[in-house]
Design a protein around this motif. Structure first.
Motif, PDB file in Angstrom:
ATOM      1  N   GLU A  30       0.643  -1.195  -0.130  1.00 27.87           N
ATOM      2  CA  GLU A  30      -0.028   0.172  -0.076  1.00 27.87           C
ATOM      3  C   GLU A  30       0.803   1.228  -0.180  1.00 27.87           C
ATOM      4  OE1 GLU A  30      -2.159  -3.322   1.538  1.00 27.87           O
ATOM      5  OE2 GLU A  30      -0.482  -2.601   2.209  1.00 27.87           O
ATOM      6  N   LEU A  31       1.857   1.365   0.637  1.00 24.94           N
ATOM      7  CA  LEU A  31       2.765   2.466   0.875  1.00 24.94           C
ATOM      8  C   LEU A  31       3.353   2.793  -0.490  1.00 24.94           C
ATOM      9  CD1 LEU A  31       4.450   4.591   2.290  1.00 24.94           C
ATOM     10  CD2 LEU A  31       6.122   2.890   2.854  1.00 24.94           C
ATOM     11  N   LEU A  32       4.068   1.591  -1.080  1.00 28.65           N
ATOM     12  CA  LEU A  32       4.305   1.728  -2.335  1.00 28.65           C
ATOM     13  C   LEU A  32       3.634   2.355  -3.514  1.00 28.65           C
ATOM     14  CD1 LEU A  32       6.865  -1.440  -2.364  1.00 28.65           C
ATOM     15  CD2 LEU A  32       7.586   1.051  -2.058  1.00 28.65           C
ATOM     16  N   ALA A  33       2.364   1.617  -3.600  1.00 25.77           N
ATOM     17  CA  ALA A  33       1.390   2.103  -4.614  1.00 25.77           C
ATOM     18  C   ALA A  33       1.046   3.726  -4.151  1.00 25.77           C
ATOM     19  CB  ALA A  33       0.166   1.392  -4.266  1.00 25.77           C
ATOM     20  N   ALA A  34       0.945   4.149  -2.881  1.00 27.79           N
ATOM     21  CA  ALA A  34       0.722   5.254  -2.543  1.00 27.79           C
ATOM     22  C   ALA A  34       1.891   6.189  -2.932  1.00 27.79           C
ATOM     23  CB  ALA A  34       0.497   5.758  -1.130  1.00 27.79           C
ATOM     24  N   LEU A  35       3.011   5.766  -2.902  1.00 29.25           N
ATOM     25  CA  LEU A  35       4.091   6.651  -3.283  1.00 29.25           C
ATOM     26  C   LEU A  35       4.353   6.705  -4.822  1.00 29.25           C
ATOM     27  CD1 LEU A  35       6.852   5.621  -0.577  1.00 29.25           C
ATOM     28  CD2 LEU A  35       5.846   7.673  -0.660  1.00 29.25           C
ATOM     29  N   ALA A  36       4.087   5.752  -5.556  1.00 32.52           N
ATOM     30  CA  ALA A  36       4.026   5.490  -6.951  1.00 32.52           C
ATOM     31  C   ALA A  36       3.138   6.776  -7.556  1.00 32.52           C
ATOM     32  CB  ALA A  36       3.826   4.270  -7.482  1.00 32.52           C
ATOM     33  N   LEU A  37       2.037   7.108  -6.848  1.00 29.12           N
ATOM     34  CA  LEU A  37       1.002   8.377  -7.429  1.00 29.12           C
ATOM     35  C   LEU A  37       1.537   9.682  -7.147  1.00 29.12           C
ATOM     36  CD1 LEU A  37      -2.194   6.543  -5.882  1.00 29.12           C
ATOM     37  CD2 LEU A  37      -1.437   6.395  -8.241  1.00 29.12           C
ATOM     38  N   ASP A  40       6.326  13.816  -7.131  1.00 22.09           N
ATOM     39  CA  ASP A  40       7.387  14.156  -6.300  1.00 22.09           C
ATOM     40  C   ASP A  40       8.369  13.118  -5.896  1.00 22.09           C
ATOM     41  OD1 ASP A  40       5.889  13.942  -4.299  1.00 22.09           O
ATOM     42  OD2 ASP A  40       6.608  15.561  -3.123  1.00 22.09           O
ATOM     43  N   ALA A  41       7.866  11.906  -6.146  1.00 24.16           N
ATOM     44  CA  ALA A  41       8.741  10.708  -5.541  1.00 24.16           C
ATOM     45  C   ALA A  41       9.067   9.700  -6.702  1.00 24.16           C
ATOM     46  CB  ALA A  41       7.728  10.127  -4.554  1.00 24.16           C
ATOM     47  N   VAL A  42      10.469   9.457  -6.464  1.00 25.00           N
ATOM     48  CA  VAL A  42      11.018   8.675  -7.299  1.00 25.00           C
ATOM     49  C   VAL A  42      11.481   7.145  -6.458  1.00 25.00           C
ATOM     50  CG1 VAL A  42      12.798   7.623  -9.032  1.00 25.00           C
ATOM     51  CG2 VAL A  42      11.736  10.020  -8.894  1.00 25.00           C
ATOM     52  N   LEU A  43      10.750   5.993  -6.639  1.00 25.85           N
ATOM     53  CA  LEU A  43      11.185   4.903  -5.779  1.00 25.85           C
ATOM     54  C   LEU A  43      12.588   4.172  -6.079  1.00 25.85           C
ATOM     55  CD1 LEU A  43       7.703   3.462  -5.273  1.00 25.85           C
ATOM     56  CD2 LEU A  43       9.071   4.987  -3.664  1.00 25.85           C
ATOM     57  N   GLY A  44      13.284   4.207  -5.263  1.00 27.87           N
ATOM     58  CA  GLY A  44      14.553   3.478  -5.561  1.00 27.87           C
ATOM     59  C   GLY A  44      15.121   2.313  -4.803  1.00 27.87           C
ATOM     60  N   ARG A  66       7.737  -1.851  -9.067  1.00 26.40           N
ATOM     61  CA  ARG A  66       7.399  -0.566  -8.138  1.00 26.40           C
ATOM     62  C   ARG A  66       8.534   0.383  -8.182  1.00 26.40           C
ATOM     63  NH1 ARG A  66       2.153   0.305  -7.319  1.00 26.40           N
ATOM     64  NH2 ARG A  66       1.050  -1.587  -6.451  1.00 26.40           N
ATOM     65  N   PHE A  67       9.763  -0.226  -8.529  1.00 26.39           N
ATOM     66  CA  PHE A  67      11.204   0.496  -8.371  1.00 26.39           C
ATOM     67  C   PHE A  67      11.471   0.811  -9.690  1.00 26.39           C
ATOM     68  CE2 PHE A  67      10.698  -2.058  -4.725  1.00 26.39           C
ATOM     69  CZ  PHE A  67      10.703  -1.234  -3.708  1.00 26.39           C
ATOM     70  N   ALA A  68      11.818   2.271  -9.694  1.00 29.96           N
ATOM     71  CA  ALA A  68      12.456   3.063 -11.299  1.00 29.96           C
ATOM     72  C   ALA A  68      13.803   2.739 -11.236  1.00 29.96           C
ATOM     73  CB  ALA A  68      12.069   4.430 -11.059  1.00 29.96           C
ATOM     74  N   CYS A  69      14.731   2.516 -10.130  1.00 37.29           N
ATOM     75  CA  CYS A  69      15.953   2.468 -10.362  1.00 37.29           C
ATOM     76  C   CYS A  69      16.557   1.706  -8.997  1.00 37.29           C
ATOM     77  CB  CYS A  69      16.570   3.990 -10.362  1.00 37.29           C
ATOM     78  SG  CYS A  69      16.108   4.966  -8.828  1.00 37.29           S
TER      79      CYS A  69
END
Length: 78
Positions: A30-37, A40-44, A66-69
């Motif tokens: 749920e946290l990863l899904a919320a951050l993906a929206l 201003d956030a890039v998940l690494g 879920r991770f861009a890098c």
């Protein structure tokens, strides 16, 4: 030899994951899904695991995409 160890680890990892399973910590998907929206956030991902090992593990739990890098243990052997 690092390459033999890597190859053996990666060859055995999928079977061990299927055998032992595991679970994602509560709230993480749920946290990863919320951050993906957020715009201003890039998940690494930062891990000491090698890229292929991390991918096996996160794919097993449906989290790899879920991770861009990322930064991985096999980016450098020092």
């Amino acid at each position: 030899n690092q390459h033999r160890l890597r190859d053996a680890y990666l060859a055995n990892l999928p079977g061990r994951l299927a055998e032992r399973g595991g679970e994602v910590c509560p709230g993480v998907p749920e946290l990863l899904a919320a951050l993906a929206l957020r715009s201003d956030a890039v998940l690494g991902l930062l891990t000491g695991n090698m890229r292929a090992g991390a991918r096996h593990k996160l794919d097993y739990f449906g989290l790899w995409d879920r991770f861009a890098c990322g930064g991985f243990g096999d980016d450098r052997y020092d």
